[in-house]
Design a protein around this motif. Structure first.
Motif, PDB file in Angstrom:
ATOM      1  N   LEU A 358      -1.841 -10.053   8.535  1.00  0.00           N
ATOM      2  CA  LEU A 358      -1.362  -8.511   8.239  1.00  0.00           C
ATOM      3  C   LEU A 358       0.156  -8.594   7.769  1.00  0.00           C
ATOM      4  CD1 LEU A 358      -2.320  -7.129  11.554  1.00  0.00           C
ATOM      5  CD2 LEU A 358      -2.966  -6.361   9.402  1.00  0.00           C
ATOM      6  N   ASP A 359       0.413  -7.892   6.622  1.00  0.00           N
ATOM      7  CA  ASP A 359       1.765  -7.717   6.177  1.00  0.00           C
ATOM      8  C   ASP A 359       2.168  -6.360   5.586  1.00  0.00           C
ATOM      9  OD1 ASP A 359       4.074  -8.239   4.883  1.00  0.00           O
ATOM     10  OD2 ASP A 359       3.567  -9.601   3.228  1.00  0.00           O
ATOM     11  N   PRO A 360       2.679  -5.525   6.411  1.00  0.00           N
ATOM     12  CA  PRO A 360       3.153  -4.160   6.161  1.00  0.00           C
ATOM     13  C   PRO A 360       3.746  -4.202   4.713  1.00  0.00           C
ATOM     14  CG  PRO A 360       3.435  -4.642   8.365  1.00  0.00           C
ATOM     15  CD  PRO A 360       3.511  -6.032   7.818  1.00  0.00           C
ATOM     16  N   ALA A 361       4.506  -5.024   4.304  1.00  0.00           N
ATOM     17  CA  ALA A 361       5.380  -5.050   3.319  1.00  0.00           C
ATOM     18  C   ALA A 361       4.619  -4.989   1.878  1.00  0.00           C
ATOM     19  CB  ALA A 361       6.507  -6.121   3.111  1.00  0.00           C
ATOM     20  N   SER A 362       3.229  -5.819   1.905  1.00  0.00           N
ATOM     21  CA  SER A 362       2.603  -5.877   0.755  1.00  0.00           C
ATOM     22  C   SER A 362       1.282  -4.959   1.008  1.00  0.00           C
ATOM     23  CB  SER A 362       2.079  -7.442   0.424  1.00  0.00           C
ATOM     24  OG  SER A 362       1.291  -8.004   1.372  1.00  0.00           O
ATOM     25  N   GLY A 363       0.992  -4.563   2.123  1.00  0.00           N
ATOM     26  CA  GLY A 363      -0.456  -3.827   2.547  1.00  0.00           C
ATOM     27  C   GLY A 363      -1.443  -4.833   2.795  1.00  0.00           C
ATOM     28  N   GLU A 364      -1.152  -6.256   2.755  1.00  0.00           N
ATOM     29  CA  GLU A 364      -2.156  -7.436   3.087  1.00  0.00           C
ATOM     30  C   GLU A 364      -2.705  -7.142   4.548  1.00  0.00           C
ATOM     31  OE1 GLU A 364      -2.817 -12.046   2.775  1.00  0.00           O
ATOM     32  OE2 GLU A 364      -1.127 -11.258   2.355  1.00  0.00           O
ATOM     33  N   ALA A 365      -3.810  -7.442   4.450  1.00  0.00           N
ATOM     34  CA  ALA A 365      -4.465  -7.686   5.838  1.00  0.00           C
ATOM     35  C   ALA A 365      -5.864  -8.511   5.724  1.00  0.00           C
ATOM     36  CB  ALA A 365      -5.430  -6.127   6.240  1.00  0.00           C
ATOM     37  N   PRO A 366      -6.392  -9.154   6.808  1.00  0.00           N
ATOM     38  CA  PRO A 366      -7.296  -9.890   6.719  1.00  0.00           C
ATOM     39  C   PRO A 366      -8.539  -9.385   6.120  1.00  0.00           C
ATOM     40  CG  PRO A 366      -6.197 -10.364   8.793  1.00  0.00           C
ATOM     41  CD  PRO A 366      -5.496  -9.023   7.889  1.00  0.00           C
ATOM     42  N   GLY A 367      -9.266  -9.948   5.175  1.00  0.00           N
ATOM     43  CA  GLY A 367     -10.495  -9.406   4.607  1.00  0.00           C
ATOM     44  C   GLY A 367     -10.352  -8.523   3.512  1.00  0.00           C
ATOM     45  N   LYS A 368      -9.069  -8.056   3.425  1.00  0.00           N
ATOM     46  CA  LYS A 368      -8.758  -6.844   2.365  1.00  0.00           C
ATOM     47  C   LYS A 368      -8.522  -7.539   0.867  1.00  0.00           C
ATOM     48  CE  LYS A 368      -5.711  -2.685   1.827  1.00  0.00           C
ATOM     49  NZ  LYS A 368      -4.337  -2.191   2.358  1.00  0.00           N
ATOM     50  N   ILE A 369      -9.254  -6.834  -0.149  1.00  0.00           N
ATOM     51  CA  ILE A 369      -9.137  -7.140  -1.591  1.00  0.00           C
ATOM     52  C   ILE A 369      -7.868  -6.327  -2.049  1.00  0.00           C
ATOM     53  CG2 ILE A 369     -10.012  -6.706  -3.556  1.00  0.00           C
ATOM     54  CD1 ILE A 369     -11.575  -8.708  -1.882  1.00  0.00           C
ATOM     55  N   MET A 370      -7.344  -7.220  -2.883  1.00  0.00           N
ATOM     56  CA  MET A 370      -5.981  -6.576  -3.430  1.00  0.00           C
ATOM     57  C   MET A 370      -6.046  -5.556  -4.522  1.00  0.00           C
ATOM     58  SD  MET A 370      -4.852  -9.949  -5.951  1.00  0.00           S
ATOM     59  CE  MET A 370      -3.329  -8.631  -6.492  1.00  0.00           C
ATOM     60  N   HIS A 371      -4.752  -4.944  -4.578  1.00  0.00           N
ATOM     61  CA  HIS A 371      -4.642  -3.832  -5.520  1.00  0.00           C
ATOM     62  C   HIS A 371      -4.190  -4.454  -7.116  1.00  0.00           C
ATOM     63  CE1 HIS A 371      -4.135   0.023  -7.485  1.00  0.00           C
ATOM     64  NE2 HIS A 371      -2.648  -0.016  -7.447  1.00  0.00           N
ATOM     65  N   GLU A 372      -3.087  -5.105  -7.013  1.00  0.00           N
ATOM     66  CA  GLU A 372      -2.668  -5.284  -8.290  1.00  0.00           C
ATOM     67  C   GLU A 372      -1.631  -6.729  -8.349  1.00  0.00           C
ATOM     68  OE1 GLU A 372       0.991  -3.162 -10.067  1.00  0.00           O
ATOM     69  OE2 GLU A 372       0.108  -1.614  -8.663  1.00  0.00           O
ATOM     70  N   LEU A 373      -1.771  -7.156  -9.414  1.00  0.00           N
ATOM     71  CA  LEU A 373      -0.881  -8.555  -9.530  1.00  0.00           C
ATOM     72  C   LEU A 373      -0.031  -8.372 -10.670  1.00  0.00           C
ATOM     73  CD1 LEU A 373      -0.990 -11.649  -8.779  1.00  0.00           C
ATOM     74  CD2 LEU A 373      -2.374 -12.091 -10.635  1.00  0.00           C
ATOM     75  N   ARG A 374       1.369  -8.804 -10.460  1.00  0.00           N
ATOM     76  CA  ARG A 374       2.522  -8.756 -11.411  1.00  0.00           C
ATOM     77  C   ARG A 374       3.039 -10.104 -11.326  1.00  0.00           C
ATOM     78  NH1 ARG A 374       2.145  -4.216 -14.761  1.00  0.00           N
ATOM     79  NH2 ARG A 374       1.715  -2.241 -13.410  1.00  0.00           N
ATOM     80  N   ARG A 375       4.016 -10.187 -12.460  1.00  0.00           N
ATOM     81  CA  ARG A 375       4.840 -11.411 -12.755  1.00  0.00           C
ATOM     82  C   ARG A 375       5.886 -11.577 -11.688  1.00  0.00           C
ATOM     83  NH1 ARG A 375       6.546 -13.919 -17.792  1.00  0.00           N
ATOM     84  NH2 ARG A 375       5.466 -12.322 -18.616  1.00  0.00           N
ATOM     85  N   TYR A 376       6.558 -10.143 -11.530  1.00  0.00           N
ATOM     86  CA  TYR A 376       7.628 -10.074 -10.412  1.00  0.00           C
ATOM     87  C   TYR A 376       7.492  -8.754  -9.712  1.00  0.00           C
ATOM     88  CZ  TYR A 376       9.743 -12.976 -14.112  1.00  0.00           C
ATOM     89  OH  TYR A 376       9.969 -14.096 -15.099  1.00  0.00           O
ATOM     90  N   GLU A 377       8.197  -8.522  -8.931  1.00  0.00           N
ATOM     91  CA  GLU A 377       8.268  -7.317  -8.236  1.00  0.00           C
ATOM     92  C   GLU A 377       8.113  -6.099  -9.197  1.00  0.00           C
ATOM     93  OE1 GLU A 377       9.937  -7.319  -3.782  1.00  0.00           O
ATOM     94  OE2 GLU A 377      11.486  -7.186  -5.436  1.00  0.00           O
ATOM     95  N   PHE A 378       7.444  -4.964  -8.704  1.00  0.00           N
ATOM     96  CA  PHE A 378       7.482  -3.780  -9.846  1.00  0.00           C
ATOM     97  C   PHE A 378       8.540  -2.933  -9.228  1.00  0.00           C
ATOM     98  CE2 PHE A 378       5.679  -0.238 -11.610  1.00  0.00           C
ATOM     99  CZ  PHE A 378       5.582  -0.417 -12.893  1.00  0.00           C
ATOM    100  N   VAL A 379       9.479  -2.768  -9.763  1.00  0.00           N
ATOM    101  CA  VAL A 379      10.605  -2.014  -8.963  1.00  0.00           C
ATOM    102  C   VAL A 379      11.007  -0.894  -9.739  1.00  0.00           C
ATOM    103  CG1 VAL A 379      12.860  -2.053  -8.394  1.00  0.00           C
ATOM    104  CG2 VAL A 379      11.468  -4.224  -7.784  1.00  0.00           C
ATOM    105  N   LEU A 380      10.687   0.357  -9.263  1.00  0.00           N
ATOM    106  CA  LEU A 380      11.451   1.484  -9.858  1.00  0.00           C
ATOM    107  C   LEU A 380      12.596   2.130  -8.857  1.00  0.00           C
ATOM    108  CD1 LEU A 380       8.213   3.231 -11.049  1.00  0.00           C
ATOM    109  CD2 LEU A 380       9.855   2.056 -12.389  1.00  0.00           C
ATOM    110  N   ALA A 381      13.905   1.498  -8.852  1.00  0.00           N
ATOM    111  CA  ALA A 381      14.681   1.471  -8.073  1.00  0.00           C
ATOM    112  C   ALA A 381      15.189   3.217  -7.756  1.00  0.00           C
ATOM    113  CB  ALA A 381      15.814   0.748  -8.278  1.00  0.00           C
TER     114      ALA A 381
END
Length: 756
Positions: A358-381
């Motif tokens: 469980l990681d609220p920052a990334s939305g990760e949870a056991p068994g969950k399939i990811m949304h997207e993969l990037r080289r770096y953080e995707f930041v729109l400050a």
């Protein structure tokens, strides 16, 4: 996939459709101002007079997401080139040569005698290829006919780009000219480009004649060489002095090579996962769309650097040329008629990145399939968005992953490969009944708790996409209608897999599906102006969000609605409010939030329409499926058979051709895969290899005419499937142990379970 085209002020109806975010919403708003670059210049869009040309005191000028609709895009993943129709790559906006998430050339403009030739033609020439014809009319004879032409042939490769510039003279005397290629490199991250920003140009250097090179602080290096050229570092520029003999020709060549050691995606190590599939059809638009789409799909193939043998499809160019759980899954599912290898690679890649904590920052949870993969953080400050390199903010990728595994098994994915993925499936099932249902009301729902993630986490993931009929935005947690259908389908299909492979738990997931079906029928159905239909969602107070949207079409074929309920859905989806454009509108024209150029509230999405076509066809509503398919074919003709991510939802009698959505990705994986879905719907080919059957149920009345598809694959065998003008369906080349069944309609709703 998130786009949310910012500040699209050139169309008044788009601004009218924008409503402020509800309290606590964190997605990128549709019309927030964006700060200027350091020198005060706004990239990527023209000022709107009287609205933002002169900022107030302390207010930065607004900047705009760049327009894409009229660019020529050549791609061979992970590299893509975006240029004007004349072949020129100009600084500013989105044009450039990109590798993975970085722009490695921001300018490549070809000049003759310091002047730009005039464009007359361009065409795509297969995966990664494009050709441009331009005229330097000041050269040659002074008559009305052009006597000197330039053919600029571009080929994007996985590690860069090459160009051949052929200058041809029809003049009876020698012609001399100085050819220059002006270059610039800014190493701008894709999110900077997407938000209308710019990066400072990097200095060029050289270590040999005819060579210019740039290197970023992150060790990305691009080297440009010109055969026989002189290199000028200060410009930077390549130069050729050219003399054309009478009626002669000269060929110049230059190439850009990229070394990118920190990229997370690469070109696959294996050959293309499907063979030379071919379609012939009475409607020649279908043949042209199929051929162009396969070229684009070949160009979007990717693999992780750490696992080059497992292929998946990058979502789309330019913003999403990387792994996207939902997009890559849907594209692989739609391409199952071409074989199971792409599905297997996609499943394995996502299983390796399946959530374990469980990681609220990334939305990760056991068994969950990811949304997207990037080289770096995707930041729109400027918009408060910060997505980590591996982001899990998706509610639907996990059930869709389960369904893809099942469907690939039915199409003949080897059983040992399926068995290897069953532990990941079981973990995904636990997520469905656990963390996906945070308030334990029996529905899958989402909410971003970080303040910097996606506020909406279904496929319609822009900030304003979940609206009531009167246009008000719903507040989260949100339980989307189609996600409940995905979960119901996934539970039933998983139960079938568990039984077939002798693993425990099948009864539990059958019971889960039955209970979900009862809850759904009790809470989601609403009465609308055109009749009873499922709501778009339930909001945080469990009120049905009563807009009529395309989302409900995703229920067809899942088995969740009954035959009568499916008929009601099909009728509404075929109504003028939903289907009077070039496909299926994302929202009914009668709803308060509707705008034909809204990203998710009135536009037409290619993949969305294709998914609904497949569901309608499987549920026995061939006329409605054919109407939507004809709309996409008409749109394809207007877009040179490269269907974009989305386009306007204008009525067909109001516009001669579909209006582009100007920030749409093109090519895009699930849009290109729609061609295969249309072909499969026409043929009605539905294998169930584990049961030893292949069912044929083409669209009644052959509304798309006769169709023949060669090079399809069932259980690894190359097959030919056809439907003739009378509606008679045939298939040849099947393994002898498979039995062919011809049906007019499935006998009961249980048989609506998808077989791909």
């Amino acid at each position: 996939m998130f786009d949310d085209f910012d500040d699209f002020d050139d169309f008044d109806d788009f601004d009218d459709a924008v409503t402020p975010e509800p309290a606590g919403a964190t997605n990128l708003p549709t019309s927030l101002p964006a700060p200027a670059t350091a020198d005060g210049h706004r990239e990527g869009g023209a000022a709107v007079p009287g609205r933002d040309a002169v900022p107030g005191d302390g207010e930065a000028p607004r900047r705009y997401q760049p327009l894409l609709h009229d660019l020529v895009i050549a791609v061979l993943a992970p590299t893509s080139a975006l240029s004007g129709a004349d072949g020129q790559i100009r600084p500013g906006g989105v044009q450039g040569l990109f590798h993975a998430d970085v722009r490695v050339l921001s300018q490549a403009t070809l000049l003759l005698d310091g002047r730009e030739p005039e464009p007359i033609a361009h065409a795509l020439t297969g995966p990664g290829g494009a050709r441009f014809v331009v005229l330097p009319r000041w050269l040659g004879d002074p008559g009305p006919d052009p006597t000197v032409r330039v053919d600029r042939t571009r080929q994007v490769t996985a590690e860069g780009m090459t160009e051949t510039v052929e200058i041809v003279s029809a003049v009876d005397a020698p012609v001399t000219t100085t050819v220059t290629l002006d270059l610039r490199c800014d190493f701008a991250p894709i999110e900077t480009v997407k938000s209308g920003g710019a990066a400072s140009p990097s200095p060029a250097w050289t270590d040999r004649p005819g060579c210019l090179a740039w290197e970023s602080e992150d060790d990305v290096r691009v080297t440009v060489t010109g055969d026989g050229a002189h290199a000028d570092i200060s410009a930077p520029r390549l130069r050729w002095e050219v003399t054309l003999a009478p009626r002669g020709r000269v060929t110049l060549r230059w190439q850009a090579e990229v070394d990118d050691p920190k990229a997370v995606v690469t070109t696959p190590a294996r050959p293309v996962e499907w063979g030379a599939a071919r379609v012939t059809a009475d409607d020649h638009r279908l043949t042209r769309l199929f051929d162009r789409s396969l070229d684009d799909l070949r160009s979007l193939r990717l693999a992780e650097v750490s696992a080059p043998d497992d292929t998946f499809l990058g979502a789309g160019v330019p913003w999403f040329l990387t792994l996207f759980g939902r997009d890559s899954i849907w594209a692989a599912r739609m391409l199952l008629p071409l074989g199971t290898d792409l599905a297997a690679g996609t499943l394995r890649v996502l299983a390796r990145r399946q959530g374990v904590k469980l990681d609220p920052a990334s939305g990760e949870a056991p068994g969950k399939i990811m949304h997207e993969l990037r080289r770096y953080e995707f930041v729109l400050a400027q918009h408060g968005m910060r997505l980590p390199t591996a982001y899990y903010g998706t509610i639907d990728a996990t059930p869709l992953w389960i369904s893809l595994l099942h469907d690939a098994w039915r199409w003949g994915m080897p059983e040992h490969e399926v068995a290897d993925l069953l532990p990941a499936m079981e973990a995904a099932l636990e997520w469905l009944a656990g963390d996906a249902d945070a308030d334990r009301d029996g529905f899958l729902e989402y909410i971003d708790t970080t303040g910097h993630g996606l506020a909406n986490q279904g496929w319609k993931d822009s900030g304003d996409s979940v609206r009531f009929r009167d246009g008000r935005q719903a507040e989260g947690p949100i339980a989307l209608v189609e996600v409940q259908g995905y979960a119901y389908e996934a539970a039933r299909l998983a139960a079938e897999l568990l039984t077939a492979f002798g693993r425990p738990g099948a009864a539990r997931w059958q019971e889960y599906a039955e209970a979900l079906s009862d809850r759904f029928r009790a809470h989601f159905w609403v009465d609308g102006p055109h009749g009873r239909h499922p709501a778009l969602a339930l909001d945080r107070d469990k009120r049905p969000v009563d807009a009529l949207t395309s989302n409900i079409g995703h229920l067809l074929g899942t088995g969740l609605p009954s035959r009568e309920e499916s008929a009601a859905v099909a009728a509404l989806l075929g109504s003028p409010a939903m289907a009077e454009g070039f496909g299926l509108r994302t929202m009914s024209s009668g709803d308060g939030g509707f705008s034909p150029l809204s990203y998710h509230c009135g536009s037409i999405w290619t993949h969305d329409t294709a998914i609904v076509i497949a569901g309608l066809a499987r549920a026995g509503f061939g006329a409605e499926a054919a109407r939507l398919a004809e709309g996409l074919l008409a749109a394809a003709e207007s877009f040179d058979y490269r269907l974009p991510e989305l386009f306007s939802g204008d009525a067909r009698d109001a516009v001669i051709r579909p209006v582009p959505y100007p920030a749409a990705c093109r090519p895009q994986a699930w849009s290109a895969a729609a061609a295969v879905t249309i072909v499969q719907a026409a043929l009605g080919l539905h294998p169930d290899v584990p049961r030893g059957t292949v069912t044929l149920r083409p669209l009644t009345g052959t509304p798309l005419g006769a169709v023949t598809a060669k090079g399809l694959r069932v259980a690894g065998a190359e097959v030919t499937a056809a439907v003739d003008a009378t509606g008679r369906a045939t298939v040849s080349g099947l393994h002898p142990e498979l039995t062919t069944i011809t049906q007019d309609l499935f006998p009961n709703p249980d048989d609506l379970l998808p077989a791909g």
